[in-house]
Design a protein around this motif. Sequence first.
Motif, PDB file in Angstrom:
ATOM      1  N   VAL A   6       0.847  -1.200   0.000  1.00  0.00           N
ATOM      2  CA  VAL A   6       0.000   0.000   0.000  1.00  0.00           C
ATOM      3  C   VAL A   6       0.880   1.246   0.000  1.00  0.00           C
ATOM      4  O   VAL A   6       0.586   2.228  -0.689  1.00  0.00           O
ATOM      5  CB  VAL A   6      -0.957  -0.021   1.214  1.00  0.00           C
ATOM      6  N   ASP A   7       1.967   1.209   0.752  1.00  0.00           N
ATOM      7  CA  ASP A   7       2.881   2.355   0.791  1.00  0.00           C
ATOM      8  C   ASP A   7       3.503   2.619  -0.579  1.00  0.00           C
ATOM      9  O   ASP A   7       3.675   3.774  -0.970  1.00  0.00           O
ATOM     10  CB  ASP A   7       3.995   2.128   1.825  1.00  0.00           C
ATOM     11  N   ASP A   8       3.833   1.553  -1.316  1.00  0.00           N
ATOM     12  CA  ASP A   8       4.393   1.706  -2.664  1.00  0.00           C
ATOM     13  C   ASP A   8       3.395   2.373  -3.602  1.00  0.00           C
ATOM     14  O   ASP A   8       3.747   3.249  -4.386  1.00  0.00           O
ATOM     15  CB  ASP A   8       4.809   0.349  -3.241  1.00  0.00           C
ATOM     16  N   VAL A   9       2.147   1.952  -3.508  1.00  0.00           N
ATOM     17  CA  VAL A   9       1.089   2.527  -4.348  1.00  0.00           C
ATOM     18  C   VAL A   9       0.891   3.999  -4.000  1.00  0.00           C
ATOM     19  O   VAL A   9       0.794   4.851  -4.894  1.00  0.00           O
ATOM     20  CB  VAL A   9      -0.222   1.730  -4.204  1.00  0.00           C
ATOM     21  N   GLU A  10       0.830   4.311  -2.730  1.00  0.00           N
ATOM     22  CA  GLU A  10       0.650   5.702  -2.310  1.00  0.00           C
ATOM     23  C   GLU A  10       1.824   6.567  -2.741  1.00  0.00           C
ATOM     24  O   GLU A  10       1.638   7.709  -3.174  1.00  0.00           O
ATOM     25  CB  GLU A  10       0.448   5.775  -0.801  1.00  0.00           C
ATOM     26  N   GLU A  11       3.033   6.040  -2.634  1.00  0.00           N
ATOM     27  CA  GLU A  11       4.215   6.786  -3.068  1.00  0.00           C
ATOM     28  C   GLU A  11       4.190   7.014  -4.571  1.00  0.00           C
ATOM     29  O   GLU A  11       4.491   8.114  -5.050  1.00  0.00           O
ATOM     30  CB  GLU A  11       5.487   6.026  -2.678  1.00  0.00           C
ATOM     31  N   TYR A  12       3.785   6.014  -5.322  1.00  0.00           N
ATOM     32  CA  TYR A  12       3.669   6.133  -6.770  1.00  0.00           C
ATOM     33  C   TYR A  12       2.643   7.204  -7.146  1.00  0.00           C
ATOM     34  O   TYR A  12       2.901   8.067  -7.994  1.00  0.00           O
ATOM     35  CB  TYR A  12       3.279   4.789  -7.387  1.00  0.00           C
ATOM     36  N   GLU A  13       1.480   7.169  -6.509  1.00  0.00           N
ATOM     37  CA  GLU A  13       0.433   8.151  -6.797  1.00  0.00           C
ATOM     38  C   GLU A  13       0.876   9.564  -6.431  1.00  0.00           C
ATOM     39  O   GLU A  13       0.591  10.518  -7.160  1.00  0.00           O
ATOM     40  CB  GLU A  13      -0.855   7.783  -6.082  1.00  0.00           C
ATOM     41  N   ALA A  14       1.579   9.719  -5.324  1.00  0.00           N
ATOM     42  CA  ALA A  14       2.076  11.038  -4.922  1.00  0.00           C
ATOM     43  C   ALA A  14       3.088  11.556  -5.938  1.00  0.00           C
ATOM     44  O   ALA A  14       3.073  12.742  -6.293  1.00  0.00           O
ATOM     45  CB  ALA A  14       2.697  10.968  -3.533  1.00  0.00           C
ATOM     46  N   GLU A  15       3.954  10.687  -6.430  1.00  0.00           N
ATOM     47  CA  GLU A  15       4.940  11.082  -7.445  1.00  0.00           C
ATOM     48  C   GLU A  15       4.251  11.476  -8.755  1.00  0.00           C
ATOM     49  O   GLU A  15       4.629  12.457  -9.394  1.00  0.00           O
ATOM     50  CB  GLU A  15       5.940   9.949  -7.687  1.00  0.00           C
ATOM     51  N   MET A  16       3.214  10.752  -9.146  1.00  0.00           N
ATOM     52  CA  MET A  16       2.467  11.077 -10.359  1.00  0.00           C
ATOM     53  C   MET A  16       1.780  12.437 -10.231  1.00  0.00           C
ATOM     54  O   MET A  16       1.782  13.225 -11.168  1.00  0.00           O
ATOM     55  CB  MET A  16       1.436   9.978 -10.670  1.00  0.00           C
ATOM     56  N   GLU A  17       1.199  12.723  -9.071  1.00  0.00           N
ATOM     57  CA  GLU A  17       0.566  14.024  -8.835  1.00  0.00           C
ATOM     58  C   GLU A  17       1.589  15.154  -8.889  1.00  0.00           C
ATOM     59  O   GLU A  17       1.320  16.215  -9.452  1.00  0.00           O
ATOM     60  CB  GLU A  17      -0.159  14.044  -7.482  1.00  0.00           C
ATOM     61  N   LEU A  18       2.764  14.926  -8.328  1.00  0.00           N
ATOM     62  CA  LEU A  18       3.816  15.930  -8.367  1.00  0.00           C
ATOM     63  C   LEU A  18       4.274  16.185  -9.800  1.00  0.00           C
ATOM     64  O   LEU A  18       4.453  17.333 -10.211  1.00  0.00           O
ATOM     65  CB  LEU A  18       4.996  15.504  -7.493  1.00  0.00           C
ATOM     66  N   GLN A  19       4.429  15.134 -10.585  1.00  0.00           N
ATOM     67  CA  GLN A  19       4.801  15.287 -11.997  1.00  0.00           C
ATOM     68  C   GLN A  19       3.731  16.053 -12.760  1.00  0.00           C
ATOM     69  O   GLN A  19       4.037  16.897 -13.602  1.00  0.00           O
ATOM     70  CB  GLN A  19       5.029  13.920 -12.635  1.00  0.00           C
ATOM     71  N   LEU A  20       2.465  15.763 -12.460  1.00  0.00           N
ATOM     72  CA  LEU A  20       1.361  16.459 -13.118  1.00  0.00           C
ATOM     73  C   LEU A  20       1.369  17.941 -12.770  1.00  0.00           C
ATOM     74  O   LEU A  20       1.191  18.800 -13.635  1.00  0.00           O
ATOM     75  CB  LEU A  20       0.036  15.818 -12.719  1.00  0.00           C
ATOM     76  N   TYR A  21       1.587  18.269 -11.504  1.00  0.00           N
ATOM     77  CA  TYR A  21       1.657  19.670 -11.103  1.00  0.00           C
ATOM     78  C   TYR A  21       2.810  20.378 -11.815  1.00  0.00           C
ATOM     79  O   TYR A  21       2.661  21.509 -12.277  1.00  0.00           O
ATOM     80  CB  TYR A  21       1.818  19.812  -9.589  1.00  0.00           C
ATOM     81  N   ARG A  22       3.948  19.727 -11.911  1.00  0.00           N
ATOM     82  CA  ARG A  22       5.092  20.328 -12.600  1.00  0.00           C
ATOM     83  C   ARG A  22       4.777  20.579 -14.068  1.00  0.00           C
ATOM     84  O   ARG A  22       5.150  21.597 -14.630  1.00  0.00           O
ATOM     85  CB  ARG A  22       6.325  19.442 -12.453  1.00  0.00           C
ATOM     86  N   GLU A  23       4.082  19.628 -14.690  1.00  0.00           N
ATOM     87  CA  GLU A  23       3.688  19.822 -16.090  1.00  0.00           C
ATOM     88  C   GLU A  23       2.725  21.005 -16.206  1.00  0.00           C
ATOM     89  O   GLU A  23       2.861  21.846 -17.092  1.00  0.00           O
ATOM     90  CB  GLU A  23       3.038  18.559 -16.637  1.00  0.00           C
ATOM     91  N   TYR A  24       1.755  21.084 -15.298  1.00  0.00           N
ATOM     92  CA  TYR A  24       0.820  22.207 -15.274  1.00  0.00           C
ATOM     93  C   TYR A  24       1.579  23.529 -15.164  1.00  0.00           C
ATOM     94  O   TYR A  24       1.326  24.470 -15.909  1.00  0.00           O
ATOM     95  CB  TYR A  24      -0.158  22.047 -14.108  1.00  0.00           C
ATOM     96  N   ARG A  25       2.502  23.582 -14.252  1.00  0.00           N
ATOM     97  CA  ARG A  25       3.301  24.796 -14.033  1.00  0.00           C
ATOM     98  C   ARG A  25       4.036  25.195 -15.319  1.00  0.00           C
ATOM     99  O   ARG A  25       4.137  26.372 -15.643  1.00  0.00           O
ATOM    100  CB  ARG A  25       4.295  24.539 -12.904  1.00  0.00           C
ATOM    101  N   ASP A  26       4.516  24.215 -16.074  1.00  0.00           N
ATOM    102  CA  ASP A  26       5.251  24.477 -17.305  1.00  0.00           C
ATOM    103  C   ASP A  26       4.359  24.926 -18.457  1.00  0.00           C
ATOM    104  O   ASP A  26       4.800  25.662 -19.329  1.00  0.00           O
ATOM    105  CB  ASP A  26       6.041  23.234 -17.724  1.00  0.00           C
ATOM    106  N   VAL A  27       3.091  24.491 -18.480  1.00  0.00           N
ATOM    107  CA  VAL A  27       2.242  24.775 -19.640  1.00  0.00           C
ATOM    108  C   VAL A  27       1.184  25.842 -19.413  1.00  0.00           C
ATOM    109  O   VAL A  27       0.589  26.329 -20.371  1.00  0.00           O
ATOM    110  CB  VAL A  27       1.559  23.495 -20.172  1.00  0.00           C
ATOM    111  N   VAL A  28       0.901  26.230 -18.179  1.00  0.00           N
ATOM    112  CA  VAL A  28      -0.203  27.153 -17.909  1.00  0.00           C
ATOM    113  C   VAL A  28      -0.082  28.453 -18.701  1.00  0.00           C
ATOM    114  O   VAL A  28      -1.088  29.020 -19.135  1.00  0.00           O
ATOM    115  CB  VAL A  28      -0.364  27.419 -16.394  1.00  0.00           C
ATOM    116  N   GLY A  29       1.110  28.924 -18.948  1.00  0.00           N
ATOM    117  CA  GLY A  29       1.298  30.170 -19.687  1.00  0.00           C
ATOM    118  C   GLY A  29       0.934  30.086 -21.154  1.00  0.00           C
ATOM    119  O   GLY A  29       0.843  31.107 -21.835  1.00  0.00           O
ATOM    120  N   LEU A  30       0.682  28.886 -21.653  1.00  0.00           N
ATOM    121  CA  LEU A  30       0.310  28.700 -23.057  1.00  0.00           C
ATOM    122  C   LEU A  30      -1.188  28.825 -23.296  1.00  0.00           C
ATOM    123  O   LEU A  30      -1.634  28.780 -24.437  1.00  0.00           O
ATOM    124  CB  LEU A  30       0.753  27.302 -23.530  1.00  0.00           C
TER     125      LEU A  30
END
Length: 101
Positions: free
Chosen positions: A3-27
């Motif tokens: 369960v901890d592995d799954v939660e860590e994976y999901e948290a990393e995916m959310e962080l990557q998504l936020y970073r992508e959002y931060r990079d593209v919002v100005g477009l």
Amino acid sequence: MSVDDVEEYEAEMELQLYREYRDVVGLFRYVVETERRFYLANRVNVKQESRHGEVYFDVTLEDAWVWDVYRPKRFAAKVRIMTFRDVNVEQLAQSDFDVPS
């Protein structure tokens, strides 16, 4: 996988998504929020429709980015959304592009 592995994976995916959002919002010019998704888009058309006494919204987005951690390709040329709930559309101001790191 634990369960901890799954939660860590999901948290990393959310962080990557936020970073992508931060990079593209100005477009993009608009933020569109529905009950299920969050979008960025450059063109938005919202039509309120009624059929058989039911009111719904037919939303078309062009040049869009979809906030969805499980979607492999988040950029879309055209998106059509049909929803029975309200749709929130906001035009981004230039100052909205300054996303904190």
